[in-house]
Structures are given as structure tokens and as C-alpha cells.
Design an enzyme around this catalytic site. Structure first.
Site, mmCIF file in Angstrom:
data_model
loop_
_atom_site.group_PDB
_atom_site.id
_atom_site.type_symbol
_atom_site.label_atom_id
_atom_site.label_comp_id
_atom_site.label_asym_id
_atom_site.label_seq_id
_atom_site.Cartn_x
_atom_site.Cartn_y
_atom_site.Cartn_z
ATOM 1 N N THR A 96 38.264 42.987 33.015
ATOM 2 C CA THR A 96 37.237 43.157 31.985
ATOM 3 C C THR A 96 37.822 43.107 30.567
ATOM 4 O O THR A 96 38.907 43.592 30.319
ATOM 5 C CB THR A 96 36.551 44.520 32.193
ATOM 6 O OG1 THR A 96 36.077 44.561 33.526
ATOM 7 C CG2 THR A 96 35.393 44.723 31.238
ATOM 8 N N GLY A 130 41.682 50.678 34.281
ATOM 9 C CA GLY A 130 42.053 51.947 34.914
ATOM 10 C C GLY A 130 43.539 51.976 35.200
ATOM 11 O O GLY A 130 44.063 51.084 35.868
ATOM 12 N N GLU A 148 31.725 46.491 39.276
ATOM 13 C CA GLU A 148 31.684 45.531 40.390
ATOM 14 C C GLU A 148 30.353 44.796 40.407
ATOM 15 O O GLU A 148 29.833 44.468 41.475
ATOM 16 C CB GLU A 148 31.928 46.246 41.733
ATOM 17 C CG GLU A 148 33.216 47.033 41.752
ATOM 18 C CD GLU A 148 34.245 46.500 42.743
ATOM 19 O OE1 GLU A 148 33.900 45.654 43.577
ATOM 20 O OE2 GLU A 148 35.406 46.915 42.642
#
Lengths: 710, 710
Positions: free
Chosen positions: B150, B189, B441
Site C-alpha cells: 500500500t 505493518g 485485503e
């Protein structure tokens, strides 16, 4: 950042959205705020708090609960000046604004002024009121109040509260006592660390007899030292979903004595001799609770508008997917599905805003009537009717408007994709803060059922041809149950649709109720048995009521471009809600299936139409960047730059890694250990190694095979 | 506490609910978990983490973001043993449990194993895979991975990512670069402070030509010192709505060089000379993304069950309102409206659970087929069909199941009244943690539209009489569009209802699409124009699919009391969803209005029926008190005692008041100031004083009046 920006920039894109608006944004804004004065005041309030250090908002996402609470207290002092000098009307507008800027402070402040002072206003005798004013309840110089109603095991059922207040004639005192754990006062805003006094709801016991729940002003802490009064136990109830700036606490009373004069005696009196005089009209004592509900309808609109300001502006500047190669990507607000996600919610927030204006007027009329009411008053019945209508209407509106707003906030969050999940988008806090509105001052489901109960009563009155309150007058329209659409989908057609279908579901609930009554159930049991239908009745009635209020407001306006856009928005609201609840409109035959397809088409078209003015429309919500507090919703459209700047400012890189040496280094530098597989099965490492080997083998085999074919 | 407890205690009340269950709880639990082995393993996992200090849960509501993150890292070491020794199947069950116990850790761990390792599994050549395994990706001893897909300005549109990877033939390297702010890798993350390497998605540029987005393993930090690699800029993106235990970060690359071999080359290859070989079937590269969606369906069921365990147990022990004077108050679960609030959600969570079991099998079949697939494989078409069906089905299921679970959590919170708003109820964290499932997702709305697009394709195939995948076979049933209910409301009748109505809405979406195509729109434009109908098609198809999976699972079971209760639950799910979406069933005439009333009655009755077994039913969800982590949901029913104990333990009274002297004392001891009213209007103090005086005067007047009359 020295990065180049892609063209057109987000700032340019948003600016373009503001060109050629077919209406005057300020005029529209005035219409939505009810008056120019209300808008100007709001702008003044926004300017004041934007510059006040206690109202800093950019850093709140990273403050701890304790820091938030301390900041709440910093705001108190800045507000006392206004509460003591402004007119109630002006001050209410100020609080409305504070409510969306800083819900925690709004609540803590509301506990002191709305609830504690409200309890005095509605329950104290004139002498008692003067006494507490002299003590300092207004300026907080002497008394900082809180409101001790809810208990650990009793929320909705106020009559079931278990704290006792036993009259001791020997000392002319009440003994306030918590008999068991479940009767602990719970959720008490301000109790944990900032209140000196509480309005305690307790069962009055005189001469061994229970007289119901009354209110007793009880001192919690010494005002000089802030130590707890004897027999008062207080604890902090800690972290909540949101509104962490309020210090909610629990209170246990162990035989705490208060003077008899500290029971609020406007309605029920206990004399020196222990004689109890009860009020002729118990329901009059509940009027004060309705103020909270009324303000929550306005807050629902404002909170939804705040979330929508962010979501709509962001959707206008965010581009995703291009229709051809190397073309500029499409603004996501140009996708029909994204218009479907946001435009109906914009319409709903506006509809609720107009409803709030009407409800406020209704509430003020009622309060005025109640305040001046004396026993034997010739206006008594009329006032009771007003109270009843305001009670039922505000119950349904509180429930469905707060649900709508909570839903809007989360849908706005989702519409912003991943960034909606960042604390700095402000959606997480908006949601967490707002969520409690569906629960306090009456759980929404229970309030809906109250509204449904009133509707069953109204249907009974309609059948008997009795006079109906304005909000339910449609139940008396001849042949309303079998009305049909004229296919125009005009405001009038939509209004008729709601009247028809609401009347049908109210009738159905009533019929179910009567069946249970006839089967020998008690009234209460029969009401419980038809609760699902009662709930549906309340829902359809309330949505129809919101539409009616919005459409009435629009019809009253002069013919001009601002009214035109509101009419479009009003149609969108009415038709979209018909689509959402289409089952009832089909079931009762107001629309045929083919007409319902037309409703869906019209909603599509109206969404596209409102989209063309979406930015000027949310601009008219008149919320400053400070209040909105979200880089994604920046007025100037500089979303990514602002977001990046805020993330950097809020998260400076620490000089040293907080746990590299303790946790990460030992992991990275660990020797390879071969573990025994406890299950004897193939472990993931074996599986992956085998997979890699198989693939290699297959590839080699094929390569060999291909070569052989050459 | 030495308080007496009212009788019956909450513990006694809950115990009573467990007597006389008409089925064996453990047998039912095995059925819902798919196998005894799965249940036994889950119990083992729960016991392990309940005793592990890193998995302490009671204190998480009061930990700061930084503390939560450090604790996440503590869990890593405890899990490495299992990941390297357990079979994939066992480990997946373990992760499923971790997913509901500790979503933050689940995500951080999943980033390393599901995403980073998953990218290697699906994108690396055999040699590359061996290379990274040797480097330590499995044991984390050498490589701690993260997944850098992303970007700040690009989420959903992976093909539109703007980070570049330019091949430099002179050095045989790729140059990874972030060209502008919007291309900053965002949300990554593990990037902020725990990853050493990233799988970076970037536009491959070779010889000045763009070749689309590929994956490049890029080192972020030195593994010995943890300092950033040259050209790598990393920042922390800070507070989020939930899952604060994950260290999400942003990454900017400034001409960072990686060896050519670090591009994952299973599908696309770049040779030493800069020749690019593209894969014959690009869609095969997306198979790996589906694993995430599949696990999210199971997580939706589990998360909903966790919330429901709390809400249902609490509703069984909470008493509110008595029907007569001095009678025991009613358990709120006995109110029909409360049954309506919770029982359908219980049914839905079970329905989704059975669907997850089926989907897992479908996904494993597909993965196996993909893993062994080679170009020119005779099974290619069949495998592609499987991929297509799993893709479309999992898209719709991911969307509607995560929405359903999020909605369930909030409804459960609201059903617990005020206490649901306490952090210690655990609902606030459950909601905040779960909320992102609707976004990542694949945004749910966009996934729904993908599912809708596939359905339009399937309708086309059905019309042409082509072979249909099992999940959409109902589209080919003769006369399904005009089917009618036989009024039995049996499982078969309900199944036919869903097939009929889903077929109708799929047909409607297709027709709209074709109208736009015929009007000259491109395929993509026509798809956008019919997006609302496409969304509705996806929704009805997916709910019908869930019902079909549940009902198929129940039909396969032996005839016994456990199956009986599941059949009741299945009917409740199917009929309740029909009621929720009743408009479509009326519109397409499957049910008449009178039959629809019968559906409502049946849902009432089924809710009451499921309520009688509600406690043993949620017991069969088999979630330990440690996992549930909510005093309101205690297995033994000691809700108030546990809640009070937790509040006290989490909020010890500070020795000194943190801000009394600074903020409260000056307020309390302030001299009375008379402020000038800036507006010249009457301030609240004046108003109240006047009110008190008026009332006094009125009272005196009346008293005098009464005396005169005497």
C-alpha cells in the site's frame, strides 16, 4: 517535502469543485442553521476555541486518559464566564458546538450544568434553589456537582434503584446507604476526581415504608482539602470506549447522613415530623430528562455532518483507477457506488438537522409551559398533552437519529479506505465518543419501544376519532391505509407514502397488541409480545416524521436556488429511506414492484445530482478545520501533505529503539535450532523445503524434457 | 466486598440455564469446530496462552500504544517454535485462535508469515525460496519480514502503485525509488520498528518501459545494529483505531539499490541483459491473496461468537424491571425484543462458521492445484475455474461476513447497556480491532462489486446453458425466477426462496449492464453504471450462499439432538435474513404479504426457541474466560463481582490528586465576580435568580389567596 506533486494537485481539484456552485453557500448555511444569528455565533465560538490552548485538538489522539481528563478540567475555568453571563439560548448554541468539538468536555460540563443544575431546577423548591445558587453551583466556586443516578445493576429501570435514603426523625436527617454491590452508583461522570457534591437518586424510606426514588444532594468531598466525606467510598471506573476526558467513577455510601433540607422537595415533601406529601402529577417530574434527548438529535446531525465533511472532501480529491492507459485517475466521488455510499448520508444529516430545529422549538414551548405550571392550572391538560407528545417524539428521534449518526460515522470511515482507520483521520475517536449516545439517556431499543407504545395509543385515538397531536395526525387521514403512489415521486407523493406505510405498521402493532390482550395477557405482557411490531412501527413513524419535518421546513422557504438544492436533498432522503425499507412499501401496496425499480433509479439519479454540488453543500455545514480535526477533510484539499505532517509531528522518532536489545536482537541472532516435532507431522520448514525441492526437480525435468524434444 | 448478595445470585441464575440442555454441549461443539481434533487443539492452544505472561489480556485496556507494541514483540519468540515444527494445518488452527485472542499480534505475525513469506511462496523461484529460507525467514533469525504494498495515495488499485524499480544493467541492480509524497509506502505493518526486510511492490521499469507491478525484497535495516539502510527513510504512522500492537510505518526509498536476484521471478523474469519474460497467465499470481480472505471468514465467525458469548451470558444474568410489585426482576434475555436483538446474531455467527469450514476446503483444493500447476498442464482450465470461483466467492464472503461480524460486535455492545461502553467489557477493543477487516485485503464495497461482476458473468453462462460452478448452479434451475413458496418455511422452502430471489437480482443487474452496453458504454463504464444493482446481487447471492453452506452441513449430519438444534438455528438464520431483505422476496413474488407476516411470526417463535438453549449454545463456542476477557461474559456468571474487581485492579487510587491544586482548588475558592454581560441580555444567573423569586412570589401569593378563602 521536496517531492514533486502530481498534477492536478488535490488542492486544485478541490478548488475546482467550488467553482460554479448553483447556490450561495452562505445563504444555504444560514438556512441550515436556522438563522443568521446562529451561524454568526457558531463562527465566533469556533474562532474562540481555535485559539484557546485548552481546546487544542491536533494532539488528542496521542494523549493518555489521565492527560485527557486533566485537559477537560482546564476547559472548565474558561467556560464559567460564559455560563454566568450568556443568555441560555446563546449558551446552548455554544454547547452544541462544544459537543462536536470535544464530546468529553461537553459531557463533563453537561453533568455539572445540564444534569446536576437541571436536577435542582426541576426538583428544588424556590428556597432550595436559592440556597444552592448561593453555595456556588453556577460559578463552581463552592460546589462542583455530579449526577448519581445509575447503579451497577440498574440503568434503564430508574424505579428499581436500590440505594436507600432512610429518614431519621431523631436527627432530622436522611441516611444514604448502598445496601449491596449491585446498588453501587456507577458511571457517575465527575465522581472519580472532580465533583464535590452529587444529586443522589435513592429510594426514600420514611417510617419503614418505601416512597419511590427521590433526589438527595449529598456532599462527596471536603471543598478545601478534597478528601472524601465520612462514609463515602469512591473509585475510578477507568477506561471507556470513548469520552476518556470524563472522570467517571463509582460511589458507595455507608450510612451517610444528609440534612432533611437536602432532599429536593418541589414535588414530594417530607416534613420535620416525617409526613410525606406526594405530587399530584408524578409525570411532571420527568420533563427535565427530555432536554438531553432533544440536544442529542441536534448532536446527531452535527456529528454526522462533521464525519461527512471529511468523507466527501476526501472522496473529491482521492483518485483511484483510470479508465484508460496513462489517463488521469478518476475522483472516487465520481463513481456511482461512492455517490451511493455518501450522498444519502449527506441528505440524512441535513434532514435530521432541520428536525432538530423543530424539536428544539417544541421542547422550549413545553419547558416554558411546565415551568409556569401550578397545581389546578387551567392549562394543565394541554401541557400534559405537550409533554406526552414531546416525550414520545423525542424518544423515537433520539433512538433513530443517534443510530443514524453512529452508522454514518462508520460508513464515512470505511469510505476513506485504510486512512479512515488512522487515528488522525479522527473517525475512530468520533465513533468511540459518539457510540454512547445510543445507550445513555435511555437505551435506543427501549426508547423505540416507548415511542411504539405511544403510537399504539395514538392509533386507538385515531380509530375513535379523537383529536390527534400534530405528529401523528396522519393516522386520521381517511383511507390512508390503502393509498397508492401517483408515480410522480414528488415530495407530496413521498409524504403520502410514509403516511400510508407508517399507518399500516402502527395498525399492525396495535392489532397484535389487542390479540394478546384478548388472549388474557396483562397490558404490559401484551406490549412485550408485540414488541417487534412496535419497534417497526416506531422506526417507520420516526423516519416519516423526519421526512415530514424536513419537507415542511423546505416548503416554508422562499423560492430560490438554496431552496431548490434542499428540495433535491429532501427527495433523496425520502426516496432513499423508502428504498432501504422497501419491504413495507411493497407489502402495503403503496408502490408496485415496477414503481420500486423507479425509486431505485431515482435514487441513483439524485445521488449523481447531489454529487455535483457535494463540496459546496458540505462547505455549508460550516465546520472549521479545527473542529473537523482531520487532515483528510481539510478545507483547502491539501490532504496528503497535512496528513503526513500530522503523522510526523505526532510520532517523532525516538533517540533509541525502545526494545531492540531486549527483544529483537536475541531473535535475529539466535542459533538455528532443530526442534523435534511433537506431533511427528511435517513442520512448515520441512514442507517449504520439500516444496522448493519438488519445484526444482520439476523444473529440471521439464527443462530436460524440452531439450530432448529439440 | 462484605455486601450481601440478592438472591438468586447471578451465578445461580447462569447455572440454572445449563440444566436440562436438550443436547450434548461437547458434541455440538465438535460439530461446529469441524472435528474433535480441531476442538481439542483449540483447547490446548487456549490453555497454553492463558498461562503465558506475554499473552496476559486482563490489563491490555490500560496499556499505551508503546507498551502494546513491545508486548507484541514478546509474543514473537514464543511462537517461532510452533511455526517451525507444527504442520501447516495445526498452525493455521493455532493462528485462528490467536486471531480472536490478540488481533494485533495475529496481524504482526501474519505480516511476517502470511504476507512476507506468502509473497515468497507465491512469487519466488525455487532457488530464491531456498535462498531466503537459508537467510532465516522461518525462524526470524536473520530476516524479519514485512509487506510493502500500500502507498499513501494508492490502496485498492495495486496496478496504480507509483514506487518505481528501475533496472540498471550496468550494475545488475534495481533502483527502488519513491517519486513523490503520494507514493510513500504507508500502513506497512512492522516497518516502524521491527522489520529488517520488506517485500516491496513497485513498477518494474526496464529499458525505459513500464512492465507493471512486481515484488522486490529490499533490506530496510542492518540486522546487527538495526540502523536504517542507506536511502531508506522510515517513520512511525502512530495511533490507529485499533490493533495498536502493530508498528505500522511509512517507508520512502531514495534510489535504493537491490540485486537483480531480489526481484521475485517465479512469474515474470528479468535477465542479466534486461530481457523481460512475462507469465502466460497473470491471474495465477493473485491466488496467494485469497488466503487472507478465507481466514477472514473464519475470523468473522469467531469474533462474532466471542462478542455473543459476552452479550448472551450477560443478558441471562441481568435482571431489569419486575412485572409485579416486589417480584423478582425479569432476566433481560426473557424479553422478546432482547431475543430479537441477539438470537439471530447467534444463528448468523454459526452459519458463517460452517461456511468458513467449507471455504477453507475449497481454498486448500485450489492452492494445491495452483502449487502443482505448470504451463501447459492439462488441468489448467479446471484450475482456472477453481481460482475464479474461489476468487468471486471469497470476495463476497469476505465483504458480507466482516460487515456482519462488525455489526454483531456493536449490537452486542449496545445490548449490554452502559457497561458495554466500559473498556473492561472488551467490546470497545473488539470493535476497534475488528473494524479494519472491512477495509484491508480489499475494501468491502469494492469486493462486493467484484463478486457482482462475476455473478453477471455467471448469469450470461446460465442463459447460454453453459456448465456453472457449484456455487452459482442455482442460476440454471428451470423456472427459478418465478418460483413460489409452498408456505412450509422448511429448510427446502427457504433454500428455494434464496435461489429464486438471488437469481432475480442477478438477472436485474445483468439487464442493466446490457442496457448500458447497448447504449454504447464500454464494459467498464457499463459495470460502473449498474453498480448498485451489482451490489444488491452480490449481497443476496452471498447471504443465500451462507445459508446454503450451513444447511448443506446440517443435512450431512447424523440424526441426533445436536443436529436438531442446528436445524432450528439454520431456519432462524434463513428466515431472519429473508425478513431483513423482505423487499426482494415481495418484489419477486416468492412470498405474499401474508406469508411474509408468517415469516415474521416464525422468526419470533424461533428466537424464543433458541433462547431456551442460548447458554449451552454459546458454551459450545468453546471460548475460555481468558480469550473472552470480559467480566460480563464470565462462564460462572459472577459478572458484577468480576467487573468490580477488574475496575478496582485496573484503577488504583493515586496517592495524590493529580491536578487538584493546579485546577480545581482555584475554581472552588474563586471570589464571586460579577461579569458584565457582553450581549446586554439576561445571563443564566439572572434568569435562575429571577425564576426562584417568581416562584417564591407565586407561592406566597397563592398561600395568601388560600388563607383569604379560608
Amino acid at each position: 517535502m521536496a517531492f514533486p506533486r502530481p498534477k492536478p494537485t488535490t488542492v486544485e481539484t478541490l478548488a475546482k469543485e467550488r467553482t460554479n456552485a448553483p447556490f450561495n453557500v452562505r445563504k444555504l448555511s444560514i438556512a441550515m442553521h436556522g438563522s443568521e444569528r446562529a451561524l454568526v455565533l457558531k463562527e465566533k465560538f469556533m474562532a474562540e476555541i481555535a485559539r484557546h490552548p485548552a481546546f487544542k485538538l491536533a494532539d488528542i489522539h496521542d494523549l493518555s486518559k489521565d492527560e485527557l481528563r486533566e485537559r477537560t478540567m482546564e476547559k472548565f475555568a474558561s467556560m464559567v464566564y460564559f455560563v454566568t453571563t450568556e443568555s441560555l439560548e446563546t449558551f446552548q448554541l455554544r454547547m452544541q458546538l462544544i459537543g462536536i468539538a470535544d464530546p468529553s468536555f461537553w459531557t463533563r460540563f453537561g453533568v455539572a450544568y445540564g444534569l446536576f443544575l437541571g436536577a435542582l431546577r426541576s426538583g428544588a423548591t424556590p428556597n432550595q434553589l436559592s440556597y444552592w445558587i448561593d453555595k456556588g453551583v453556577l460559578g463552581l466556586n463552592g460546589v462542583i456537582g455530579c449526577f448519581a443516578m445509575t447503579e451497577l445493576a440498574h440503568g434503564s429501570n430508574v424505579a428499581g434503584l436500590e440505594t436507600t435514603a432512610t429518614f431519621d426523625p431523631s436527627s432530622d436527617e436522611f441516611v444514604i446507604h448502598t445496601p449491596h454491590l449491585g446498588a453501587t452508583k456507577w458511571w457517575i461522570g465527575g465522581a472519580a476526581s472532580t465533583a464535590t457534591h452529587a444529586a443522589v437518586f435513592a429510594q426514600l424510606i420514611v417510617g419503614g415504608k418505601k416512597w419511590g426514588v427521590k433526589t438527595f444532594v449529598t456532599q462527596l468531598r471536603d471543598t478545601k482539602t478534597f478528601t472524601l466525606m465520612p462514609g463515602v467510598t469512591i473509585g475510578d471506573i477507568g477506561k471507556k470506549m470513548g469520552r476518556d476526558g470524563i472522570d467517571n467513577g463509582y460511589i458507595q455510601f455507608t450510612y451517610v447522613r444528609v440534612p432533611r433540607a437536602h432532599m429536593l422537595m418541589k414535588h414530594t415533601q417530607v416534613s420535620r415530623e416525617g409526613e410525606v406529601t406526594e405530587p399530584p402529577l408524578a409525570q411532571l417530574t420527568y420533563g427535565a430528562l427530555l432536554g438531553g434527548r432533544t440536544s442529542m438529535v441536534a448532536d446527531s446531525s452535527n456529528s454526522a455532518k462533521k464525519a461527512l465533511t471529511v468523507a466527501v472532501r476526501y472522496a473529491a480529491v482521492r483518485r483511484q483507477f483510470s479508465s484508460g492507459k496513462n489517463q488521469l485517475e478518476t475522483q472516487i466521488l465520481d463513481y456511482p457506488i461512492h455517490q451511493r455510499r455518501l450522498m444519502p448520508l449527506v441528505a440524512q444529516s441535513i434532514a435530521i438537522g432541520f428536525t432538530a430545529l423543530k424539536l428544539q422549538t417544541m421542547y422550549e414551548d413545553m419547558t416554558q409551559a411546565l415551568d409556569t405550571l401550578e397545581p389546578g392550572d387551567p392549562n394543565l391538560n394541554e401541557t400534559l398533552d405537550k409533554l406526552k407528545e414531546t416525550h414520545a417524539t423525542s424518544a423515537g428521534l433520539k433512538a433513530f437519529c443517534t443510530w443514524a449518526a453512529l452508522d454514518t460515522i462508520d460508513k464515512c470511515r470505511q469510505s476513506c479506505g485504510g486512512h479512515g482507520y488512522s487515528a488522525y483521520s479522527n473517525f475512530p475517536l468520533m465513533y468511540a465518543d459518539f457510540a454512547v449516545q445510543c445507550t445513555w439517556e435511555g437505551d435506543n431499543t427501549i426508547l423505540s419501544l416507548q415511542a411504539g407504545r405511544a403510537l399504539i395509543g395514538a392509533w386507538g385515538a385515531a380509530v375513535k376519532g379523537k383529536r390527534l397531536a400534530p405528529g401523528v395526525a396522519y393516522l386520521g387521514i381517511p383511507n390512508i391505509l390503502t393509498a397508492k403512489s401517483d408515480s410522480s415521486l414528488s415530495l407530496a407523493d413521498i409524504q403520502k407514502a410514509w403516511s400510508c406505510v407508517a399507518a399500516n405498521v402502527v395498525k399492525k402493532a396495535t392489532e397484535e397488541y389487542l390479540v394478546h390482550l384478548k388472549a388474557g395477557k396483562t397490558k404490559d405482557e401484551a406490549m412485550e409480545r408485540c414488541s417487534q411490531s412496535r419497534f417497526i412501527a416506531a422506526k417507520l413513524h420516526t423516519v416519516g416524521y423526519i421526512f415530514a419535518m424536513f419537507s415542511a421546513a423546505v416548503e416554508e422557504m422562499p423560492n430560490n436556488p438554496e431552496t431548490d438544492v434542499l428540495k433535491t436533498v429532501c427527495r433523496l432522503y425520502g426516496l432513499w429511506q423508502i428504498e432501504e425499507l422497501q419491504g413495507y412499501f411493497l407489502k402495503y401496496g403503496y408502490f408496485s414492484p415496477a414503481q420500486m425499480d423507479k425509486v431505485q433509479d431515482s435514487v441513483d439519479t439524485l445521488c449523481a445530482e447531489v454529487r455535483t454540488v457535494a463540496i459546496p453543500l458540505v462547505d455549508a455545514f460550516a465546520l472549521s478545520d479545527h473542529i473537523v480535526n482531520s487532515p483528510l477533510g481539510r478545507f483547502d484539499g491539501s490532504v496528503y501533505e497535512s496528513y503526513f505532517a500530522q503523522v510526523q509531528a505526532s510520532n517523532p522518532t525516538p533517540k533509541e529503539h525502545p526494545y531492540f536489545n531486549r527483544l529483537i536482537k536475541p531473535l535475529l541472532e539466535r542459533e538455528n535450532t532443530t526442534y523435534e516435532d511433537a506431533e511427528g507431522a511435517m513442520g512448515l520448514d520441512d514442507e517449504l523445503t520439500e516444496m522448493a525441492e519438488e519445484r526444482k526437480a520439476a523444473a529440471e525435468h521439464k527443462e530436460g524434457h524440452v531439450r530432448r524434444e529439440d
